[in-house]
Scaffold this active site. Structure first.
Site, PDB file in Angstrom:
ATOM      1  N   ARG A  26     -20.105   5.621  -4.515  1.00 33.30           N
ATOM      2  CA  ARG A  26     -19.305   4.224  -4.811  1.00 33.30           C
ATOM      3  C   ARG A  26     -17.968   4.758  -5.332  1.00 33.30           C
ATOM      4  NH1 ARG A  26     -22.047  -0.487  -4.257  1.00 33.30           N
ATOM      5  NH2 ARG A  26     -20.253  -0.112  -3.109  1.00 33.30           N
ATOM      6  N   GLN A 198     -24.493  -6.703  -6.437  1.00 34.58           N
ATOM      7  CA  GLN A 198     -25.673  -5.829  -6.978  1.00 34.58           C
ATOM      8  C   GLN A 198     -25.147  -4.309  -6.684  1.00 34.58           C
ATOM      9  OE1 GLN A 198     -28.024  -4.224  -5.041  1.00 34.58           O
ATOM     10  NE2 GLN A 198     -29.561  -3.276  -6.665  1.00 34.58           N
ATOM     11  N   SER A 200     -26.051  -1.920  -4.844  1.00 38.05           N
ATOM     12  CA  SER A 200     -26.160  -1.492  -3.471  1.00 38.05           C
ATOM     13  C   SER A 200     -24.941  -2.159  -2.570  1.00 38.05           C
ATOM     14  CB  SER A 200     -27.688  -1.579  -2.938  1.00 38.05           C
ATOM     15  OG  SER A 200     -27.821  -2.778  -2.856  1.00 38.05           O
ATOM     16  N   LYS A 201     -24.650  -3.241  -2.896  1.00 35.95           N
ATOM     17  CA  LYS A 201     -23.736  -4.096  -2.077  1.00 35.95           C
ATOM     18  C   LYS A 201     -22.635  -3.413  -1.912  1.00 35.95           C
ATOM     19  CE  LYS A 201     -26.935  -7.174  -1.881  1.00 35.95           C
ATOM     20  NZ  LYS A 201     -28.015  -6.748  -2.852  1.00 35.95           N
ATOM     21  N   HIS A 202     -21.755  -3.999  -0.650  1.00 34.85           N
ATOM     22  CA  HIS A 202     -20.610  -3.348  -0.382  1.00 34.85           C
ATOM     23  C   HIS A 202     -19.497  -3.293  -1.371  1.00 34.85           C
ATOM     24  CE1 HIS A 202     -22.363  -4.914   3.505  1.00 34.85           C
ATOM     25  NE2 HIS A 202     -21.523  -3.994   4.066  1.00 34.85           N
TER      26      HIS A 202
END
Length: 415
Positions: A26, A198, A200-202
């Site tokens: 991230r 959320q 896990s999103k881009h």
């Protein structure tokens, strides 16, 4: 087989891959900290007194080229606000994909509308105009199109079908940040677009969501009020015009969102670069990566590929276990090895007490048996697809390691 990691051989991927679960995959750092510090020092953590949420909405709308953007608490809240805006009658039908998260179906059922599942294209695993048309009845009100895996659905035929039948189209873009369809950004093509932020999103705000549109009033409702208790705050006082939940985004989420928004194009490009590298590596391997339509840009929420059971000498679950042992972070099928309509909440109608609503409301005729194969292509896709978690932390080097692991396992299990 003796060389497989699952049988004691060396792992193809020696070190853990960058993961969306933590800092390794991230892009979170000083920019987010600076925005958060500003909010904390201001003492204004609510959109009612802060400025970050409104700024985040403006920035997101500008990036997508739309007129309106309304920040909400999460992606499911975004879809729920969209269905509240539509204001369906109890028992009305909304068509969706069985290859999607339960968060796409919850808002439909929460508004006492009936989810109707259209089958998917076997190559893209998205619903199509043809599969939607096969589901139409006089009760159909809307279509929710999920751009699964970050690959755009074929929107022109879907929008033409919707126009012919007077249907409302909601794009579920939780997995499709900055995906494009024939030069248009996903989320700006249908009547409304819904996004998730959320973990896990881009881009992420931990949780959070956004509804975007080129309109702000229809069906007798303003879009912004659909996640704000039906409250026209600009009038002053308390005047709640219709039933709606409280789905506010906090200033803390918006602060992270503002910093992430600036990084989003680069984060998406990183996902694409690593995925393109892997696709090239797998060209001669007996697997079928999910198809991205011509003139479209997929953005790889997951990297997904199918395996034909006829070409394997063991069940796909064994192959998946072997891939995990080699260091791959993945699972079988999306939303799992069975399509959405087979989950208990829908199959057993575990909704409002023992009523079974909306499926048992007067006038509802969609009374399928829980054992029915509603969508044959979706059933096969869920059972035969390997989904690998993807993030902006993955590089071409990681893609080569992943490709080596897949080559190794597929060769070992080839029939």
């Amino acid at each position: 087989m003796n060389h497989l990691a699952i049988n004691g051989g060396p792992r193809a991927i020696a070190e853990p891959l960058p993961s969306f679960r933590d800092h390794s995959g991230r892009s979170l750092g000083d920019e987010e900290i600076a925005e958060l510090t500003e909010v904390i020092r201001s003492g204004a953590l609510s959109f009612l007194t802060g400025r970050k949420t409104a700024a985040f909405e403006r920035g997101f709308a500008e990036l997508l080229g739309v007129k309106e953007a309304v920040a909400v608490a999460n992606g499911t809240a975004a879809l729920h606000a969209a269905v509240i805006y539509l204001n369906p009658e109890p028992g009305d039908e909304i068509i969706l994909s069985p290859v999607t998260d339960i968060g796409t179906a919850i808002p439909i059922m929460a508004q006492l509308a009936v989810p109707v599942f259209a089958d998917v294209d076997p190559l893209t695993q998205n619903i199509t105009a043809a599969s939607i048309e096969a589901c139409l009845t006089p009760r159909t009100r809307a279509i929710i199109v999920t751009h699964v895996f970050g690959a755009p659905a074929d929107m022109d035929p879907i929008m033409a079908l919707a126009e012919r039948h007077g249907l409302f189209v909601i794009e579920d873009c939780a997995q499709a940040h900055l995906a494009t369809y024939k030069g248009r950004v996903c989320g700006s093509i249908g009547h409304l677009g819904c996004f998730s932020f959320q973990q896990s999103k881009h881009m992420t705000t931990g949780d959070g969501g956004m509804v975007v549109a080129n309109e702000d009033k229809r069906f007798g409702r303003e879009l912004r009020l659909c996640g704000d208790k039906g409250w026209p705050r600009q009038k002053g006082g308390r005047d709640h015009l219709f039933l709606a939940p409280n789905y506010h985004m906090t200033e803390l989420q918006a602060a992270v969102g503002l910093a992430q928004l600036k990084k989003l194009p680069a984060m998406v490009a990183s996902r694409i670069d690593a995925a393109d590298r892997l696709t090239a590596r797998l060209a001669d391997v007996n697997v079928a990566p999910a198809t991205i339509l011509p003139d479209c840009r997929g953005v790889y929420f997951y990297y997904a590929f199918r395996m034909d059971p006829r070409h394997l000498r063991a069940p796909i679950k064994d192959v998946m276990q072997a891939l995990v042992a080699e260091g791959i972070d993945g699972f079988i099928g999306y939303p799992g090895p069975i399509p959405l309509y087979r989950y208990p909440v829908i199959r057993e109608r575990l909704t409002f007490g023992s009523s079974g609503w909306p499926f048992t409301l007067p006038g509802v005729t969609r009374n399928w048996d829980s054992s029915d194969v509603l969508c044959p292509e979706a059933e096969k896709a869920c059972a035969e697809t390997i989904c690998m978690w993807w993030s902006e932390g993955l590089t071409s080097g990681h893609a080569d390691q992943i490709g080596e692991a897949i080559e190794k396992v597929v060769a070992a299990y080839a029939a």
